[in-house]
Design an enzyme around this catalytic site. Structure first.
Site, PDB file in Angstrom:
ATOM      1  N   ASP A  53      53.819 -33.205  64.989  1.00 47.55           N
ATOM      2  CA  ASP A  53      54.064 -34.358  65.864  1.00 47.55           C
ATOM      3  C   ASP A  53      55.341 -35.011  65.354  1.00 47.55           C
ATOM      4  OD1 ASP A  53      51.724 -34.123  67.428  1.00 47.55           O
ATOM      5  OD2 ASP A  53      50.539 -35.081  65.871  1.00 47.55           O
ATOM      6  N   ASP A 105      45.401 -34.791  77.152  1.00 46.35           N
ATOM      7  CA  ASP A 105      44.866 -35.782  76.214  1.00 46.35           C
ATOM      8  C   ASP A 105      43.628 -36.395  76.865  1.00 46.35           C
ATOM      9  OD1 ASP A 105      46.909 -35.290  74.442  1.00 46.35           O
ATOM     10  OD2 ASP A 105      48.187 -36.887  75.214  1.00 46.35           O
TER      11      ASP A 105
END
Length: 252
Positions: free
Chosen positions: A11, A130
């Protein structure tokens, strides 16, 4: 027999790898190029690179960092974050990615999945979802913009739609479990895996090798992705893969 995969995830924010809990409280985890080299050496099956603030900040993925990371890798490499169009996909694939991951852009404009799949082939297009459980919905709700914005979409039906449009893989992140290290969301992953015909990568919640075993068997995931437990050396890719092989899982 299908082999299972272990995938570390970078990330990236402002050129550095970060990790948080439930998408917030981010802390530094290192240099993406160094970590990519490390994971390639470690025997990771693939690597995922997510520019986590690109969509929220309305900018393009960091192309130079993607090039630098790709130069370190001999394994398949997926890049996501701020990819909104066919031109963006071309740019990222030219920079060295093997696959592109779309999330926010795909929810806003599902045709982008179809365009990418028709141009590059489904194997290149990963749709990232998500997911957060919603009591009112009685199921999981789709979130966009790095987990910041709720949508009116339900996860399982959106995953099915994405596959119909040409997604070759689903990257499924449980926001409820992200960074908690209490285990992947087995119910969520199993529900999506049983509903679609393409591989599902489970993400969010890895805390130890037994969690990978659980999600790859009970959760029916084709691959399991993790970040913090690998970045902070709590375990290694090789240790997890050895444990899974000893447990009878057919690994790549």
């Amino acid at each position: 027999m299908v082999t299972k995969r272990i995938i570390p995830c970078l990330d990236v924010k402002d050129g550095r790898v970060v990790k948080g809990v439930q998408f917030v409280q981010l802390r530094d985890a290192g240099d993406p190029v160094e970590l990519a080299h490390f994971y390639d050496d470690q025997g990771a099956d693939e690597l995922v690179f997510l520019d986590i603030s690109a969509s929220h900040e309305g900018r393009k993925t960091m192309e130079d960092v993607v090039k630098d990371v790709a130069s370190q890798l001999a394994i398949p490499f997926t890049v996501g974050g701020g990819i909104n169009s066919l031109d963006d996909m071309k740019r990222i694939l030219r920079a060295g990615a093997d696959k592109v991951s779309v999330n926010t852009a795909a929810v806003k404009n599902p045709e982008v999945i179809k365009e990418g799949a028709q141009y590059f082939g489904s194997q290149c297009i990963v749709v990232a979802i998500d997911a957060k459980f919603d009591e009112k919905l009685g199921s999981w709700r789709v979130y966009t913009h790095g987990g910041r914005e709720a949508t009116d979409r339900e996860v399982i039906s959106w995953a099915q739609e994405a596959v119909q449009l040409g997604a070759g893989e689903i990257l499924l992140t449980s926001m409820d479990r992200d960074g908690e290290k209490a285990g992947f969301d087995v119910a969520l992953t199993k529900a999506v895996s049983e509903a679609v015909s393409v591989p599902v990568i489970a993400s969010g919640g890895a805390g130890g090798a037994e969690h990978f075993l659980e999600i790859l068997t009970e959760g029916k995931a084709d691959a399991a992705l993790a970040a913090s437990i690998f970045h902070y050396k709590e375990t290694s890719v090789q240790e997890v893969k050895n444990f899974l092989k000893q447990s009878g899982v057919n690994m790549r």
